[in-house]
Motif scaffolding. Structure first.
Motif, PDB file in Angstrom:
ATOM      1  N   THR A 116      -4.582  -2.711   2.091  1.00 23.18           N
ATOM      2  CA  THR A 116      -3.588  -1.787   1.807  1.00 23.18           C
ATOM      3  C   THR A 116      -3.515  -0.559   2.140  1.00 23.18           C
ATOM      4  O   THR A 116      -4.937   0.025   2.165  1.00 23.18           O
ATOM      5  CB  THR A 116      -3.236  -2.134   0.294  1.00 23.18           C
ATOM      6  OG1 THR A 116      -4.481  -1.606  -0.343  1.00 23.18           O
ATOM      7  CG2 THR A 116      -3.038  -3.727  -0.139  1.00 23.18           C
ATOM      8  N   ARG A 117      -2.499   0.438   1.814  1.00 19.90           N
ATOM      9  CA  ARG A 117      -2.693   1.902   1.933  1.00 19.90           C
ATOM     10  C   ARG A 117      -2.440   2.405   0.710  1.00 19.90           C
ATOM     11  O   ARG A 117      -0.941   2.350   0.102  1.00 19.90           O
ATOM     12  CB  ARG A 117      -1.843   2.425   3.041  1.00 19.90           C
ATOM     13  CG  ARG A 117      -2.474   2.306   4.612  1.00 19.90           C
ATOM     14  CD  ARG A 117      -1.528   2.848   5.413  1.00 19.90           C
ATOM     15  NE  ARG A 117      -0.008   2.536   5.293  1.00 19.90           N
ATOM     16  CZ  ARG A 117       0.360   1.427   5.601  1.00 19.90           C
ATOM     17  NH1 ARG A 117      -0.304   0.512   6.286  1.00 19.90           N
ATOM     18  NH2 ARG A 117       1.664   1.018   5.493  1.00 19.90           N
ATOM     19  N   THR A 118      -3.464   2.881  -0.190  1.00 27.21           N
ATOM     20  CA  THR A 118      -2.998   3.183  -1.501  1.00 27.21           C
ATOM     21  C   THR A 118      -2.399   4.535  -1.486  1.00 27.21           C
ATOM     22  O   THR A 118      -2.834   5.460  -0.610  1.00 27.21           O
ATOM     23  CB  THR A 118      -4.272   3.252  -2.439  1.00 27.21           C
ATOM     24  OG1 THR A 118      -4.941   1.846  -2.207  1.00 27.21           O
ATOM     25  CG2 THR A 118      -4.043   3.530  -3.740  1.00 27.21           C
ATOM     26  N   ILE A 140      -0.125   0.984  -6.021  1.00 27.10           N
ATOM     27  CA  ILE A 140      -0.817  -0.558  -6.393  1.00 27.10           C
ATOM     28  C   ILE A 140      -0.616  -0.287  -7.941  1.00 27.10           C
ATOM     29  O   ILE A 140      -0.327  -1.592  -8.455  1.00 27.10           O
ATOM     30  CB  ILE A 140      -2.264  -0.479  -6.094  1.00 27.10           C
ATOM     31  CG1 ILE A 140      -2.574  -0.207  -4.688  1.00 27.10           C
ATOM     32  CG2 ILE A 140      -2.932  -1.493  -6.604  1.00 27.10           C
ATOM     33  CD1 ILE A 140      -1.766  -1.496  -3.619  1.00 27.10           C
ATOM     34  N   MET A 273       3.505  -5.454  -3.426  1.00 28.76           N
ATOM     35  CA  MET A 273       2.300  -4.846  -2.628  1.00 28.76           C
ATOM     36  C   MET A 273       2.427  -4.636  -1.172  1.00 28.76           C
ATOM     37  O   MET A 273       2.278  -3.781  -0.554  1.00 28.76           O
ATOM     38  CB  MET A 273       1.033  -4.944  -3.148  1.00 28.76           C
ATOM     39  CG  MET A 273       0.632  -4.615  -4.741  1.00 28.76           C
ATOM     40  SD  MET A 273      -0.795  -5.264  -5.241  1.00 28.76           S
ATOM     41  CE  MET A 273      -0.780  -4.805  -6.835  1.00 28.76           C
ATOM     42  N   GLU A 274       2.801  -5.869  -0.629  1.00 29.60           N
ATOM     43  CA  GLU A 274       2.867  -5.964   0.812  1.00 29.60           C
ATOM     44  C   GLU A 274       3.784  -4.992   1.126  1.00 29.60           C
ATOM     45  O   GLU A 274       3.758  -4.357   2.249  1.00 29.60           O
ATOM     46  CB  GLU A 274       3.311  -7.370   1.030  1.00 29.60           C
ATOM     47  CG  GLU A 274       2.018  -8.270   0.945  1.00 29.60           C
ATOM     48  CD  GLU A 274       2.236  -9.869   1.306  1.00 29.60           C
ATOM     49  OE1 GLU A 274       1.610 -10.541   1.823  1.00 29.60           O
ATOM     50  OE2 GLU A 274       3.444 -10.225   0.725  1.00 29.60           O
ATOM     51  N   ALA A 277       2.778  -1.049  -0.099  1.00 31.98           N
ATOM     52  CA  ALA A 277       1.642  -0.535   0.382  1.00 31.98           C
ATOM     53  C   ALA A 277       0.946  -1.242   1.574  1.00 31.98           C
ATOM     54  O   ALA A 277      -0.203  -1.084   1.988  1.00 31.98           O
ATOM     55  CB  ALA A 277       0.700  -0.812  -0.738  1.00 31.98           C
ATOM     56  N   GLY A 279      -0.645  -4.135   3.935  1.00 33.29           N
ATOM     57  CA  GLY A 279      -1.784  -5.131   3.480  1.00 33.29           C
ATOM     58  C   GLY A 279      -1.138  -6.552   3.360  1.00 33.29           C
ATOM     59  O   GLY A 279       0.131  -6.729   3.808  1.00 33.29           O
TER      60      GLY A 279
END
Lengths: 692, 336
Positions: A116-118, A140, A273-274, A277, A279
């Protein structure tokens, strides 16, 4: 609970306005306290009662609204019973979950999301979080909070790479871990019995309350371990209270979370999240040792109707319960058998089902019928009648009724100069007072009344008479409840300069008169007043009330020293009294027994004597009444004089004595003899002389 | 002198008479032993019979006339005397009377008494319980165990871990049930405490608990009893509504609203625009509460309610600040 109407509409189209929605919810038990405009949306501010954990989410409110309107739900996840998506398990080498206390954690599940890219979350999500009162943090954490608000289940995201040893252990902290540094940066000592999530090295989260700082998701985080679990409500609440730490998560767990929604909540969060962010969902874990089993509740329709006083068809009851997600059906024995859904942990028995039926059916549709019951002659009762009577007598004497808090300032005991062993020093102490001045419970009503007097004087009121009937509280020992004797206390101050009809009586006598009026009204004859030793009263202008042979209170002028300590600066005298009403209630005489009124006339004699200033009128009266003559019927004092016509240090008192025989008319001659004897003896007794 | 002459001279002498004394002298002059009329009457004996008859009639007529005139004038003079006496004794009747101005009833006590009387008239007795109470009675026995989220509904003053200032009058339910067998029917008025103080909360306030348990008590009875009460204490036409709520010790539970008495339901500041004002909480006694005191919940059922008296008084007397009740300002108390 704050629910944006636009968000709610994603779950259901209720087909009615936001106001109509608010009304429906309010009338079914979800009180909408306000409708707040938020941009182009409206937020429903809903007071969710502690039993309805299932309504602490947009989904929960939508579910309820669906029952009320019949409109279908649009779920963002597969409906119950549908085949869940297949996700490959997380390899045990990466995360191995062990629940050591399955009583306190019945299910622990997770998802691993990698690469993921937070960073900051999207604007639309931030606005919804803010509308619900949450602060956006990063994409996240925002997703976990978003799903918490949407589906009601708390989630927690760990930075997977900070979890040591690939282990998750759920256990109580006792004897293993001492403290944890939580996400808010505070290092906390773990209370006894606290449930923690630990990795191979130590605690990483305070279960159900707050994550640990050491595994926090930060901008550098790439891989996530997303947690969803079910924790036992009382344990969560106990730990949260012990730490003084409450969170959105603990709020829901301590009210009872939905154990069955866990996979759906995780999948919803993982897919968000996918989406937000990047991931990819890499694997799942679900340890579920204590499976949910819905209680089966049996009850009869006629019992429901008897408890409600209604006539609701059995089919209607079944329809209501099934719409609410219960599995309800007629049992072979003719009763209704109902099993609540997993999100209704509050439903435990028949009474809960009765309430569900009643509130969806509508309280307004239940008829209103006065009950029949046996007549009772109890009435308000002797004590209530007595208290009303006392209030009435005091009002006649000019005393308005006061009502004060039961609290007392510890300083009041000093101000009253009470000695260390005085019973009024035995005050009940509050562990959590609102302020130091209210940290004791009253052992005497007087300080409150002094405060009231000051309040009124400062506002320019001149003549003040206040009386309060209230319980005071006397501590006996720490384990037992205190005594709660009922007191009547009064305070008065008179400023006569502007009074039209001058009344020269000393203030003391006005206060004493009020007490005597009460005693007369109560027909308590066995009473007298004796000089008082109360340390806060003027020693020369105070008296104890002795009734039934014991002290029942006092009346007197507040000593100038005490007044000064209470910061009263008036030059007028302040009179106070305080009586034990419980004792007086016990002294109430039986109903009067009629004695025939006298048939023969009386003969009166007036008598003025000059005596030493210290001679008490009550002693003279007592001497006269006890004088050995059967003809002395009564004696009263009617005049008091000090001044230039009597020697310094002496006073003149005048008495009226009434002679009567019960069976005949007395003659002046015979009274002359008796009266002369009385005068002579009285002068000897008092050391006085006849006034010329 | 003839009767006519006497009458004329009498009237002449009567005219200037101004006092009862002068009038008496005039009477003696005419009717006394040696009076003019008396003398004439005595002379009648010396007249010849034929004259005697007519002269006698005339004199008697004159005597009756004189007596009547004297009596009439006497009344007049007495009346005059009295009037003069009254005039000289007159006082300023607009000065205030001499009395002790009665003290006033505190508005909370006033509504407590009124409410109590209404319930007593419906056959409820009055019970009392301690204000400093065991945690057990205030919470545990009312289905609020420790670590129950409902404890947050009531901020509690603690004296020790097991002793609290009662947060409601409901503990009296348990104490009475422990003492009495069903049926029971009572109210319990009294002070309660919450660890809370702001513009709309005071740390002490007053409640009346109502409680009725028998073998046939239903929610419809609760509705009727509370409607009767609210109609008596406010007015017979005030709308009352029941909506579902939650209290751990009742099930089903209800909040009771009345139509806003200020705006009559159109919406105002007091009712926050809703047209309704929350006035009390109520419900059917929870079976756990009954079982804990040994009442068989399969046989007995009942209702309980708790009414905040400050709220009732504020609505009844249009009082806009709850703190006024506890200042005991005589300018406030004097209005009740």
């Amino acid at each position: 609970m704050r629910v944006p109407f636009g968000w709610l509409q994603e779950f259901i189209n209720p087909g009615i306005s936001v106001e109509g929605t608010a009304h429906l919810l309010t009338m079914s038990g979800l009180e909408v306290e306000a409708l707040e405009t938020d941009g182009d949306d409206v937020v429903l501010v809903i007071n969710v009662t502690p039993n309805r954990a299932d309504c602490l989410s947009v989904l929960g409110i939508a579910r309820e609204l669906s029952v009320l309107t019949g409109a279908p739900l649009n779920l963002p996840f597969p409906p119950a019973g549908a085949k869940p998506p297949v996700i490959k398990p997380v390899p045990a080498s990466e995360i191995a979950v062990e629940i050591r206390n399955t009583g306190l954690c019945r299910r622990y599940a997770g998802r691993v999301i990698k690469n993921t890219r937070t960073g900051p979350g999207p604007e639309w999500m931030a606005r919804r979080l803010e509308a619900c009162g949450l602060r956006p943090i990063n994409n996240i954490v925002d997703v976990t909070n978003y799903v918490l608000l949407e589906l009601g289940h708390p989630l927690h995201a760990f930075d997977l790479n900070t979890l040591k040893g690939g282990r998750i252990v759920v256990d109580t902290a006792d004897n293993v871990y001492q403290k944890i540094k939580t996400l808010d940066g505070v290092e906390r000592k773990l209370p006894a019995g606290a449930l923690v999530i630990a990795d191979a090295e130590g605690p990483v989260a305070l279960a159900g309350i707050m994550g640990g700082a050491n595994t926090e998701v930060e901008d550098s985080t790439r891989d996530i371990f997303l947690e969803a679990a079910w924790f036992e409500p009382r344990n969560i609440r106990k730990t949260a209270r012990a730490l003084g730490l409450a969170s959105e998560s603990s709020y829901r767990f301590e009210r009872g979370a939905d154990i069955e929604i866990i996979p759906a909540a995780l999948d919803r969060a993982a897919s968000l999240m996918e989406e937000l962010a990047g991931g990819a969902l890499e694997g799942a874990v679900d340890v579920y040792p204590v499976k949910y089993r819905a209680p089966s509740i049996e009850f009869r329709a006629d019992r429901v109707n008897k408890l409600l006083g209604a006539e609701i068809e059995e089919d209607e009851m079944l329809r209501i319960l099934n719409r609410l997600g219960f599995a309800a059906e007629k049992s072979p024995g003719g009763a209704i058998s109902a099993s609540p859904p997993s999100y209704r942990l509050d439903v435990e028995g028949e009474a809960d089902c009765v309430e569900e039926v009643a509130r969806i059916h509508g309280y307004d549709k239940i008829p209103s019928v006065l009950p029949c019951s046996r007549l009772s002659a109890d009435g308000a009762g002797a004590r209530e009648d007595f208290i009303r009577l006392v209030g009435g007598v005091m009002r006649k004497s000019g005393y308005s009724e006061a009502v004060n808090y039961s609290f007392m300032n510890p300083r009041a005991l000093e101000n009253l100069a009470l000695p260390p062993n005085d019973f009024r020093r035995s005050a009940v102490v509050l562990l959590n007072p609102l302020k130091q001045e209210e940290s004791l419970l009253r052992t005497t009503v007087i300080p409150s009344l002094i405060e009231n007097l000051r309040h009124n004087r400062e506002r320019g009121l001149k003549n003040i008479r206040l009386a309060e009937t209230a319980k005071v509280f006397i501590r006996t020992n720490e384990e037992q409840l205190p005594l709660e004797p009922l007191k009547l206390a009064g305070i008065a101050i008179e400023q006569r300069t502007h009074s039209f009809w001058r009344d020269a009586a000393e203030d003391f006598y006005l206060a004493k008169g009020a007490v005597e009026a009460l005693l007369d009204e109560l027909r308590i004859k066995d009473r007298h007043f004796a000089p008082s030793g109360e340390p806060f009263l003027h020693p020369g202008k105070s008296a104890d009330l002795i009734a039934g042979g014991r002290k029942c209170g006092y009346v007197g002028v507040l000593s100038p020293a005490a007044a000064e300590k209470f910061e009263i600066r008036d030059k007028e005298e302040i009179t106070v009294f305080e009586l034990d009403l419980d004792v007086l209630l016990g002294l109430l005489p039986p109903p009067p027994v009629y004695k025939p009124v006298p048939k023969f006339p009386y003969i009166e004699r007036d008598l003025a004597i000059v005596v030493e200033g210290g001679v008490k009128a009550a002693d003279v009266i007592r001497y006269i009444k006890n004088y050995p003559s059967e003809f002395i019927e009564d004696a009263v004092v009617f005049d008091l004089y000090t001044g230039e016509k009597v020697p310094a240090g002496k006073k003149s008192m005048a008495f009226n004595i009434r002679y009567r025989a019960s069976g005949r008319t007395l003659t002046e001659d015979e009274i002359e003899v008796i009266h002369a004897g009385l005068v002579k003896d009285l002068l000897t007794h008092t050391g006085g002389s006849l006034r010329q | 002198m003839g009767g006519g002459d006497i009458r004329e001279s009498f009237l002449n002498e009567l005219a200037p008479v101004k006092t009862i004394g002068d009038l008496e002298q005039l009477r003696v002059r005419y009717l006394g032993k040696k009076g003019i009329l008396t003398a004439e009457l005595k002379k009648l004996g010396g007249l010849p019979p034929e004259e005697r008859r007519s002269a006698g009639a005339l004199l008697n007529e004159t005597k009756i006339f004189v007596e009547a005139e004297l009596a009439a004038r006497k009344e007049e003079l007495k009346e005059l005397d009295l009037r003069e006496k009254f005039a000289s004794q007159a006082i300023d009747v607009t000065l205030p009377g001499k009395y002790t101005p009665p003290g006033r009833t505190h508005p909370i006590i006033r509504v407590m008494r009124e409410a109590t009387s209404i319930f007593v008239a419906m056959g409820f007795s009055v019970e009392e319980g301690p204000e400093v109470e065991l945690d057990y009675y205030n919470f545990e026995a009312l289905n609020i165990p420790k670590e129950h989220p409902a404890r947050e509904m009531q901020d509690t003053f603690y004296v020790s871990p097991d002793i609290v200032l009662r947060t409601h009058t409901s503990p009296v339910q348990v104490r009475v049930m422990q003492r009495k067998k069903p049926p029971v029917k009572f109210i319990a008025p009294g002070k309660v405490y919450r660890c809370d103080a702001d513009i709309s909360h005071t740390p002490m306030f007053h409640q009346i608990e109502g409680f009725m348990v028998a073998d046939d008590i239903s929610f419809s009875h609760l509705k009727a009893v509370l409607e009767s009460f609210l109609h008596r204490i406010f007015s017979p036409d005030v709308p009352v509504r029941f909506r579902p709520s939650y209290f751990p010790f009742t099930e089903p539970s209800a909040e009771v609203d009345i139509g806003c008495i200020f705006c009559k339901g159109t919406g105002c500041r007091t009712c926050k625009g809703t047209g309704w004002i929350e006035i009390l909480g109520a419900g059917m006694v929870h079976p756990h509460v009954l079982q804990m005191v040994g009442y068989d919940a399969r046989i007995y059922s009942g209702f309980a309610f708790g009414i905040g008296m400050e709220r009732i008084a504020m609505l009844k007397y249009s009082i806009d600040d709850i703190r006024l009740f506890f200042e005991n300002d005589l300018r406030f108390l004097g209005q009740f």
